[in-house]
Write an enzyme that holds these catalytic residues in place. Sequence first.
Site, PDB file in Angstrom:
ATOM      1  N   GLY A  15       0.822  -1.200   0.000  1.00  0.00           N
ATOM      2  CA  GLY A  15       0.000   0.000   0.000  1.00  0.00           C
ATOM      3  C   GLY A  15       0.859   1.255   0.000  1.00  0.00           C
ATOM      4  O   GLY A  15       1.724   1.415   0.858  1.00  0.00           O
TER       5      GLY A  15
ATOM      6  N   ASN B  69      -2.557  -7.712  12.297  1.00  0.00           N
ATOM      7  CA  ASN B  69      -1.496  -6.734  12.069  1.00  0.00           C
ATOM      8  C   ASN B  69      -1.998  -5.309  12.155  1.00  0.00           C
ATOM      9  O   ASN B  69      -3.166  -5.011  11.904  1.00  0.00           O
ATOM     10  CB  ASN B  69      -0.827  -6.973  10.699  1.00  0.00           C
ATOM     11  CG  ASN B  69      -1.508  -6.202   9.569  1.00  0.00           C
ATOM     12  OD1 ASN B  69      -1.267  -5.010   9.382  1.00  0.00           O
ATOM     13  ND2 ASN B  69      -2.391  -6.875   8.838  1.00  0.00           N
TER      14      ASN B  69
ATOM     15  N   ILE C  71       0.258  -2.492  10.788  1.00  0.00           N
ATOM     16  CA  ILE C  71       1.499  -1.935  10.258  1.00  0.00           C
ATOM     17  C   ILE C  71       1.329  -0.424  10.047  1.00  0.00           C
ATOM     18  O   ILE C  71       2.249   0.344  10.298  1.00  0.00           O
ATOM     19  CB  ILE C  71       1.885  -2.615   8.913  1.00  0.00           C
ATOM     20  CG1 ILE C  71       1.926  -4.145   9.059  1.00  0.00           C
ATOM     21  CG2 ILE C  71       3.224  -2.075   8.385  1.00  0.00           C
ATOM     22  CD1 ILE C  71       2.898  -4.693  10.061  1.00  0.00           C
ATOM     23  N   GLY C  72       0.147  -0.037   9.594  1.00  0.00           N
ATOM     24  CA  GLY C  72      -0.102   1.393   9.414  1.00  0.00           C
ATOM     25  C   GLY C  72       0.486   1.965   8.140  1.00  0.00           C
ATOM     26  O   GLY C  72       0.918   3.117   8.106  1.00  0.00           O
TER      27      GLY C  72
ATOM     28  N   ASN D  60      -6.960   0.821  -2.272  1.00  0.00           N
ATOM     29  CA  ASN D  60      -7.157   0.262  -0.940  1.00  0.00           C
ATOM     30  C   ASN D  60      -8.108   1.185  -0.184  1.00  0.00           C
ATOM     31  O   ASN D  60      -7.701   2.199   0.355  1.00  0.00           O
ATOM     32  CB  ASN D  60      -5.800   0.146  -0.237  1.00  0.00           C
ATOM     33  CG  ASN D  60      -5.935  -0.394   1.181  1.00  0.00           C
ATOM     34  OD1 ASN D  60      -7.031  -0.736   1.617  1.00  0.00           O
ATOM     35  ND2 ASN D  60      -4.823  -0.462   1.886  1.00  0.00           N
TER      36      ASN D  60
ATOM     37  N   CYS E  13      -8.275  -0.284   4.552  1.00  0.00           N
ATOM     38  CA  CYS E  13      -7.238  -0.535   5.542  1.00  0.00           C
ATOM     39  C   CYS E  13      -7.733  -0.186   6.935  1.00  0.00           C
ATOM     40  O   CYS E  13      -8.109   0.954   7.189  1.00  0.00           O
ATOM     41  CB  CYS E  13      -5.977   0.269   5.242  1.00  0.00           C
ATOM     42  SG  CYS E  13      -4.667  -0.126   6.418  1.00  0.00           S
TER      43      CYS E  13
ATOM     44  N   LYS F 248     -10.225  -2.639  -3.786  1.00  0.00           N
ATOM     45  CA  LYS F 248     -10.063  -3.638  -2.722  1.00  0.00           C
ATOM     46  C   LYS F 248     -11.103  -3.406  -1.644  1.00  0.00           C
ATOM     47  O   LYS F 248     -11.155  -2.348  -1.018  1.00  0.00           O
ATOM     48  CB  LYS F 248      -8.661  -3.519  -2.136  1.00  0.00           C
ATOM     49  CG  LYS F 248      -8.392  -4.489  -1.017  1.00  0.00           C
ATOM     50  CD  LYS F 248      -7.237  -5.367  -1.349  1.00  0.00           C
ATOM     51  CE  LYS F 248      -6.837  -6.245  -0.194  1.00  0.00           C
ATOM     52  NZ  LYS F 248      -5.382  -6.374  -0.126  1.00  0.00           N
TER      53      LYS F 248
ATOM     54  N   GLY G 296      -6.411 -16.082   3.481  1.00  0.00           N
ATOM     55  CA  GLY G 296      -6.015 -17.372   4.051  1.00  0.00           C
ATOM     56  C   GLY G 296      -5.603 -18.433   3.068  1.00  0.00           C
ATOM     57  O   GLY G 296      -5.542 -19.615   3.423  1.00  0.00           O
TER      58      GLY G 296
HETATM   59  C1  FMN Z   1       1.095  -7.408   7.384  1.00  0.00           C
HETATM   60  C2  FMN Z   1       0.016  -7.134   6.394  1.00  0.00           C
HETATM   61  C3  FMN Z   1       0.036  -5.931   5.674  1.00  0.00           C
HETATM   62  C4  FMN Z   1      -0.960  -5.642   4.738  1.00  0.00           C
HETATM   63  N1  FMN Z   1      -0.899  -4.475   4.042  1.00  0.00           N
HETATM   64  C5  FMN Z   1      -1.849  -4.196   3.107  1.00  0.00           C
HETATM   65  C6  FMN Z   1      -1.786  -3.014   2.315  1.00  0.00           C
HETATM   66  O1  FMN Z   1      -0.839  -2.222   2.431  1.00  0.00           O
HETATM   67  N2  FMN Z   1      -2.772  -2.770   1.408  1.00  0.00           N
HETATM   68  C7  FMN Z   1      -3.823  -3.642   1.237  1.00  0.00           C
HETATM   69  O2  FMN Z   1      -4.696  -3.407   0.421  1.00  0.00           O
HETATM   70  N3  FMN Z   1      -3.893  -4.791   1.963  1.00  0.00           N
HETATM   71  C8  FMN Z   1      -2.942  -5.084   2.894  1.00  0.00           C
HETATM   72  N4  FMN Z   1      -3.020  -6.255   3.607  1.00  0.00           N
HETATM   73  C9  FMN Z   1      -4.137  -7.185   3.377  1.00  0.00           C
HETATM   74  C10 FMN Z   1      -3.748  -8.312   2.432  1.00  0.00           C
HETATM   75  O3  FMN Z   1      -3.397  -7.818   1.165  1.00  0.00           O
HETATM   76  C11 FMN Z   1      -4.896  -9.326   2.280  1.00  0.00           C
HETATM   77  O4  FMN Z   1      -6.019  -8.650   1.767  1.00  0.00           O
HETATM   78  C12 FMN Z   1      -5.307  -9.971   3.589  1.00  0.00           C
HETATM   79  O5  FMN Z   1      -4.188 -10.174   4.402  1.00  0.00           O
HETATM   80  C13 FMN Z   1      -6.025 -11.304   3.396  1.00  0.00           C
HETATM   81  O6  FMN Z   1      -5.240 -12.252   2.713  1.00  0.00           O
HETATM   82  P1  FMN Z   1      -4.305 -13.351   3.452  1.00  0.00           P
HETATM   83  O7  FMN Z   1      -5.136 -14.010   4.490  1.00  0.00           O
HETATM   84  O8  FMN Z   1      -3.829 -14.258   2.358  1.00  0.00           O
HETATM   85  O9  FMN Z   1      -3.185 -12.573   4.070  1.00  0.00           O
HETATM   86  C14 FMN Z   1      -2.016  -6.562   4.535  1.00  0.00           C
HETATM   87  C15 FMN Z   1      -2.018  -7.765   5.248  1.00  0.00           C
HETATM   88  C16 FMN Z   1      -1.025  -8.066   6.153  1.00  0.00           C
HETATM   89  C17 FMN Z   1      -1.068  -9.363   6.898  1.00  0.00           C
END
Ligand code: FMN
Lengths: 333, 299
Positions: free
Chosen positions: A58, A81, A83-84, A139, A142, A177, A270
């Site tokens: 992001g 998470n 992270i911000g 995005n 968030c 998203k 997941g």
């Molecule tokens: C540490 C972390 C940082 C993420 N940062 C972003 C981001 O910057 N922008 C965004 O659209 N989604 C972000 N996501 C969300 C992921 O892209 C994804 O939509 C979400 O984690 C679900 O998929 P997963 O279970 O495979 O991780 C982040 C997820 C995690 C775990």
Amino acid sequence: MRRRRSISLASPVDLSVDLGRGLILANPVMTASGTCGYGEELARFIDLRQLGAFVVKGTTLHPRVGNPPPRLVETPAGVLNSIGLQNPGIDRVIAEKIPFLARLGVPVIVNIAGDTPAEYGELAARLDKVSGVAGIELNISCPNVEKGGMLFGADPQLAAEVVATVRQVTRLPVIVKLSPNVTDIGIMARAVVQAGADAVSLVNTYTGMVIDVERRRPVLARGVGGLSGPAIRPLAVYQVWQAYRALSDTDREGGGGGERSKVPIIGMGGITSARDALEFILAGASAVAVGTATFVRPVTVLEVVSGIREYCQRHGIRSLRQLVGAAHREGLA
Amino acid sequence: MVAAPQLQDAVVTRMERHGSHFFTIGLRAGSIARQAEPGQFVMIAVHPQLAADSGFLAISSSWDPLLRRPFSIYRVNSAEEEIFLLGQATGRGSRILAAAVPGQVYSVLGPLGRPFRVEPGWKHLLLVGGGAGVAPLVFAGERFAARGIAVTVLFGFRNAGSVIGWEATSAWATSRYLVTEDGSAGKKGLVTDVLRRLLASASTTTTSTSSSGCDCGHGPAPTPARFDAILACGPAVMLKATAELARAAGVPCQVSAERTMGCGFGVCLSCVLPRPDGSYALVCQDGPVFASEEVDLSG
Ligand SMILES: Cc1cc2nc3c(=O)[nH]c(=O)nc-3n(C[C@H](O)[C@H](O)[C@H](O)COP(=O)(O)O)c2cc1C
Ligand SMILES: Cc1cc2nc3c(=O)[nH]c(=O)nc-3n(C[C@H](O)[C@H](O)[C@H](O)COP(=O)(O)OP(=O)(O)OC[C@H]3O[C@@H](n4cnc5c(N)ncnc54)[C@H](O)[C@@H]3O)c2cc1C
Ligand code: FES
């Protein structure tokens, strides 16, 4: 064993995906934003050129240092998470990060986040002519920043406003998203598609909290965080199922009525294996993204590509498109 | 240049338990064993791997706990392509890992992170370790002593039952100091008590020999009095105090920091430690070894 090999020689599988506006991916598997940085770290483990697309972290207009630690806590089969949106800002991303991915030739989708619709517009405008950028992911979901973020993702009118603003300034495919933290994701999906989105991606993380019982306060410095990983998979599959239903009678031209959704959905939440990815595809996703599983096993995303191909061969599927949303057509008991 | 990390399926070659909390695990991990440098770590899945299943490839036998755990490389047996980890069974993940048995296969990612850096011309290092934090220091001592550098060891533990990694140092340490909080082994006290004394005497004498706290049995062979650098690993409070004493004495100090790690290779941005300028360093990529003034250890 021998039999399987002979099938694979005989029947190449078409895994390509059309995300709209000429963005065609060689296969349906991409990285999930924020879980693979800008590619350099992951490139030490896998050949990024074998990905359908690379979705970057992001990115915001100005650099962000991110939230104070602790930023991540493990949960049952998942992580929470906060992270911000730590990132170096759009200018440095364009100058220093995208060229690496562009040189590889993998389609790059830039995930952007703004505080206002105008900021999304500004970000999109700066990306419009950047070489290597194949698409933009907005995005609007968030959970880890004060302003913008989720606000846009929970209000169909605000979301539509963001999309319309971006639509005016870019010819790139626009993916929105979506947040699962809403009552009806179908309403959000329809709103952004009617405002001009080419595709939707879902889900972003589920808002959650973990409390440290010894210290009697939330573990994460900001308290709240976003839940991801295998723990959310059934929830996410259902959201994709719902979005597919909602989009089946909506399309960009405002007409409708088709049995199949014309608007591609990118499903995630997941995914750890091809089997998991296929659940999303059967629920209605045209493409999938792997996020948290990459932390645990950086090669997962390519294992998903080969696993999907093998599944198609095993089932005599010529084109992955046959499987998209197939679980809806099988009918329920 | 630090070598690229590998994802390896590693067979457990040895498993030993020490007391109720510690264990050492040996893993056959060829490329990691060949490339690892002192201070680097691995991310290990705490559950053994299942055999590969065609189509849906080999994965962990469980997704809970989900994340790998970071462990420093404790020793390397290059001839046998083995790495050893020294673990402390504290929470759920490390306790599950502590049940590993030889023959099982574990997924290991490494070597990761920036190692300790020894500059040309350095002749005498002081290793300051606390608890399981001695792990990377044992590897460092072994490697750097083999290059002809004098190595003084100062390790601290809670009590005699939790002394770990101490035996291994006798083969190469020039001087050794052991402290425990309750005095049940070595001297009673904290490593910083001895450190203060060592730094003070190093600045006034020209040579030092094994002093009272040392039970190494070495003769009074002279070692360079001045420490060219301190390498430290252990609890955050110990690192902070060590860094402060080192700074006051004008001795360069490198610390190996610990942070919860989502990935260990720079993509999750969870392992942050503040820098003095307010930005964040990633412990897994910019560290885990930092020059002590690079990061704010209380952050
Ligand atoms: C540490 C972390 C940082 C993420 N940062 C972003 C981001 O910057 N922008 C965004 O659209 N989604 C972000 N996501 C969300 C992921 O892209 C994804 O939509 C979400 O984690 C679900 O998929 P997963 O279970 O495979 O991780 C982040 C997820 C995690 C775990
Ligand atoms: C670079 C590095 C090297 C390390 N080397 C060693 C070593 O050689 N020997 C050793 O015994 N321990 C070492 N640790 C600490 C070790 O990683 C933790 O003790 C372990 O992760 C605890 O996991 P758990 O499931 O038992 O604890 P839980 O508390 O159940 O873990 C929950 C989460 O917090 C994380 N966590 C908990 N404590 C720590 C900690 N101290 N540091 C980092 N993450 C933590 C876990 O990884 C997990 O993600 C190291 C940590 C780092 C960052
Ligand atoms: S542990 Fe993921 S970035 Fe450091």
